[in-house]
Write an enzyme that holds these catalytic residues in place. Structure first.
Site, PDB file in Angstrom:
ATOM      1  CD  GLU A  30      -2.417   1.231   2.776  1.00 29.74           C
ATOM      2  OE1 GLU A  30      -3.296   2.084   2.962  1.00 29.74           O
ATOM      3  OE2 GLU A  30      -2.025   0.456   3.660  1.00 29.74           O
ATOM      4  CE  LYS A 159      -3.189   3.547   9.883  1.00 26.33           C
ATOM      5  NZ  LYS A 159      -3.836   2.669   8.891  1.00 26.33           N
TER       6      LYS A 159
END
Length: 324
Positions: A30, A159
């Site tokens: 990514e 996250k």
């Protein structure tokens, strides 16, 4: 689906196209990792090192990004360096490609990887339900796309500044398989399977139980084979960051609270919130969170490449058996 990607459509690097056609090991990477979450020049160095690690395991790296409105699977090193030095980049979500956009989130990378036939995707940490998301409805498109795409996403968990518990609930609702991979020293984690915690990006533990636990690359490859055969929801594999970062837990927790408070006071939200928090947490921890981020990206790249290689070999073995 190509019609959603902008006028330029899709460009797949010849090396990636050839490897996919031959049933070789390919890993999607990514571009958000090096265009949003890290400062220069660490960002480009980390991106290129992740590609080197993938190659060292016998797999082909396919970094995904947007160039002139065209979704590219397999950026060149020069293109990675250019994107990593770009001052202007907007996060496109699933298929939301515009000429000014430069890099891709988890959701957009999953779309690109599926179109290119890449079965394994490596990132740092996925997006999810933001804290107080039950009121704001700020939920990442990553979770929806994970439920649409039969790809194994290798990450370090959700996250840490998100609501990990609610994110796991949404993943379950989307039909996404979720597991934590324990290898090496991680496999020595005490307790039974149900006591293994899902990782929280910067640290190996989140306080939430992992829905499932896997213990080898070969086991992951077999799971991926099942995911691909069903052509349904994807699979999220969480690789805990090295346990040396466990001591960092209290420091990063305090930094996350301060960064979230500051974001609230400044009215930062939406697409701007994640880059702001990553940068602010890095500053509040004197760079410790950045070092953790770099370490987990490299580890995920290593694990993802091993899984891609094992999956390719598994497919070759199945094909050979079928010919007998």
């Amino acid at each position: 689906m190509l019609s959603k990607l902008g006028r330029g459509g899709l460009r797949v690097a010849e090396e990636v196209r050839a490897a996919v056609s031959a049933g070789g090991a390919v890993v999607a990477l990514e571009s958000t990792i090096f265009t949003s979450g890290m400062p220069r020049p660490i960002n480009v160095d980390t991106a290129l090192e992740a590609e080197r690690i993938v190659r060292s395991r016998g797999a082909v790296p396919a970094t995904v990004g947007m160039l002139a409105g065209r979704l590219v699977v397999g950026l060149s090193q020069a293109e990675i360096a250019a994107l990593g030095g770009d001052d202007y980049a907007i996060k496109p979500a699933d298929g939301d490609g515009q000429a000014t956009q430069r890099w891709t989130t988890v959701s957009a990378t999953l779309v690109a990887a599926r179109l290119a036939g890449v079965p394994v995707f490596v990132t740092g940490g996925i997006g999810g339900v933001h804290r107080h998301g039950q009121d704001s409805m700020d939920v990442s498109a990553d979770l929806v796309q994970l439920g649409r795409t039969p790809i194994m996403t290798v990450c370090a968990g959700v996250k840490a500044f998100l609501d990990v518990g609610r994110t796991l609930e949404v993943l379950e609702t989307q039909g996404v398989g979720v597991a934590t991979l324990l290898l090496g020293d991680d496999a020595k984690q005490p307790g039974k399977k149900e006591e293994v915690e899902f990782p929280a990006f910067y640290t190996p533990s989140s306080g939430h139980k992992s829905p499932c636990t896997l213990h080898s690359v070969a086991e992951c490859a077999r799971v991926l084979a099942g995911v691909r055969s069903l052509d349904g929801p994807g699979f999220l594999l969480a690789v805990p960051i090295a346990r040396e970062f466990s001591e960092f837990s209290s420091t990063v927790d305090a930094a996350i609270r301060d960064a979230l408070d500051e974001a609230g006071r400044l009215g930062i939200r939406g697409r701007a919130i994640t880059p702001f928090l990553l940068d602010r947490i890095a500053r509040l921890t004197d760079g410790a969170s950045l070092r953790a981020n770099v370490a987990l990206v490299k580890r995920n790249a290593d694990v993802g490449a091993q899984i891609a290689k094992a999956f390719s070999e598994l497919q070759d073995a199945a094909a050979a058996t079928g010919k007998k």
